[in-house]
Design a protein around this motif. Structure first.
Motif, PDB file in Angstrom:
ATOM      1  N   LEU A   1       0.912  -1.204   0.005  1.00 48.20           N
ATOM      2  CA  LEU A   1       0.013   0.052   0.079  1.00 48.20           C
ATOM      3  C   LEU A   1       1.013   1.207   0.012  1.00 48.20           C
ATOM      4  CD1 LEU A   1      -3.019   1.208   0.238  1.00 48.20           C
ATOM      5  CD2 LEU A   1      -2.795   1.231   2.403  1.00 48.20           C
ATOM      6  N   GLU A   2       2.145   1.252   0.734  1.00 43.75           N
ATOM      7  CA  GLU A   2       2.890   2.368   0.717  1.00 43.75           C
ATOM      8  C   GLU A   2       3.400   2.403  -0.360  1.00 43.75           C
ATOM      9  OE1 GLU A   2       4.071   1.789   5.416  1.00 43.75           O
ATOM     10  OE2 GLU A   2       5.316   1.209   4.097  1.00 43.75           O
ATOM     11  N   ARG A   3       3.757   1.419  -1.154  1.00 41.88           N
ATOM     12  CA  ARG A   3       4.527   1.530  -2.530  1.00 41.88           C
ATOM     13  C   ARG A   3       3.523   2.189  -3.615  1.00 41.88           C
ATOM     14  NH1 ARG A   3       7.497  -4.154  -3.273  1.00 41.88           N
ATOM     15  NH2 ARG A   3       7.890  -4.633  -1.136  1.00 41.88           N
ATOM     16  N   VAL A   4       2.361   1.842  -3.488  1.00 43.12           N
ATOM     17  CA  VAL A   4       1.334   2.357  -4.584  1.00 43.12           C
ATOM     18  C   VAL A   4       1.199   3.806  -4.282  1.00 43.12           C
ATOM     19  CG1 VAL A   4      -0.820   2.183  -5.518  1.00 43.12           C
ATOM     20  CG2 VAL A   4       0.306   0.181  -5.118  1.00 43.12           C
ATOM     21  N   ALA A   5       0.934   4.067  -3.151  1.00 45.28           N
ATOM     22  CA  ALA A   5       0.722   5.491  -2.791  1.00 45.28           C
ATOM     23  C   ALA A   5       2.226   6.181  -3.052  1.00 45.28           C
ATOM     24  CB  ALA A   5       0.366   5.892  -1.276  1.00 45.28           C
TER      25      ALA A   5
END
Lengths: 249, 249
Positions: B159-163
């Motif tokens: 999730l952090e990566r996509v954000a």
DNA sequence: CGCGATTTTGAGAGCCGTCAAGATACGTGG
DNA sequence: CCACGTATCTTGACGGCTCTCAAAATCGCG
């Protein structure tokens, strides 16, 4: 400044890096300029910070001896090791070109660093274009290493990653004369490996065990031995490429 | 050569990049030199290769319009996207400094590229040190972006990566005038996102859905909208930093 | 010998990958 | 305008790779 010069223990003429035949020669003019560019030396021990994240170093360094690593951390402490600095590598270029560092550098061994003042980098560009080109060369090479590292962390499996980083360190060490009889001293912790590869410590340990079981490497007491280079390269999904001759400052 | 110059549609004086106030100005001498350095233009469409992996391009490019991505692949086809090239970015420096590329670059949109011959890069270093310094600046910045990307792929959650990647593209696009009313056209496939982040396509899709559900972004029909910047930054574990003024060639 | 750092091992959970299939969108030819 | 094929997006099921938690073993050092 002049005092610091008085403390120099290694004059440029007898710089240990010049003995390495993977590094290119200076001509006389370049040597003369580098001597005026050099500002002093820095000696530090294992665990010592060379530059800190978020701080602004007034210096640019060339590694003369020892090993260090570049890293970034997240607010909650997760750490990613970006690359390792070996003899001949330039450290701190980012802070010379921008105003801040955005990454930290920490020594793994006793180190000897050649110190340059960042505010004189500009004079290098105006007076010695050949050296300026070398700085760019070094920056582009760092970029190339990061490309490969990113491919590894993003797309290789755990076993491939461990094999890759071992080969990577071995190969770079070899090019600066750190390898004898297929052995190299690597003062790394498994935590360092894990942080390099984007894996947890536990999984790194288990994967390393698996790699050892293949018989292509041995690693104990900080000494890494490559026993079956071809098999290691096959596991890592890579090829052996000899390093080209490279510049240094 | 002279024929190619005759085909130039955009003289340097009215280069579209000069309108961007995030890019620094040339002085007269620099402008004059860049005009002689410029060799022609290249127009290509989506999916076209700009440089190929393992090949050796005789050119260096500056992106005038459009979006491209840099990537590397493993022998079995796994692909890692390294970075994106936006207007003002330099493409192909590695092949100018070494002899090979080691990475590919592919267009995502219709693109207009300014073409420089790599064998004249050296003359830029001898004749225009200020521009040589700019080249180094651009290389160091690319390195900085790779550092951040490596931290993301190595240590952030899905999730952090996509954000992160969404914010990264939005922020960079914003700095070159691609953002209007918090919206930007992003001609990326979810496969591109996945290859950027080191995730599988399926998991990227599901994570993107989760991120949409938080309400901080909307993304449909190739248009990305940032609806809650603070929340997005919090999810990505990062801070908003305005891009500094930067050079271009 | 005792303590901290590092390495090793096991157990269990969960994030993420693979496989598969259906849905939607888009361009092309009839 | 419709039919169709391809590319892309979406969703579900399931397996496994990798993580976290925990504790024991080993090493380095004073």
């Amino acid at each position: 400044m002049s005092k610091k010069n008085a403390l120099q223990t290694v004059p440029c003429e007898s710089c240990p890096l010049r003995k390495l035949d993977t590094l290119r020669e200076f001509d006389e003019d370049e040597l003369a300029f580098v001597k005026t560019f050099k500002h002093g030396e820095l000696t530090i021990g294992p665990g010592a910070p060379i530059v800190m994240e978020e701080s602004n170093s007034p210096h640019l360094y060339t590694v003369l001896q020892g090993l260090a690593f570049r890293y970034k951390t997240l607010p909650d402490g997760r750490r990613q090791i970006l690359n390792y600095a070996m003899p001949g590598d330039l450290v701190g270029l980012q802070s010379s070109v921008f105003d801040a560092m955005n990454h930290g550098v920490e020594a793994l061994t006793d180190m000897l660093l050649c110190v340059f003042p960042r505010d004189r980098l500009w004079s290098l560009y105006t007076k010695r274009p050949s050296l300026a080109f070398d700085v760019t060369w070094l920056a582009a090479r760092e970029e190339q290493l990061l490309d490969e590292h990113l491919l590894t962390v993003g797309r290789r499996t755990a076993l491939e990653r461990v094999a890759f980083v071992i080969w990577h360190l071995y190969r770079r060490g070899r090019s600066v004369g750190l390898v004898t009889a297929n052995k190299i001293v690597l003062p790394l912790t498994q935590q360092h490996l894990a942080d390099t590869l984007g894996l947890s410590l536990v999984h790194t340990n288990k994967t390393l065990k698996k790699l050892r079981a293949t018989g292509c490497i041995a690693w104990a007491d900080r000494v890494l031995e490559i026993r079956d280079q071809d098999k290691l390269l096959e596991i890592a999904q890579m090829e052996d490429t000899e390093e080209a001759r490279r510049p240094f400052i």
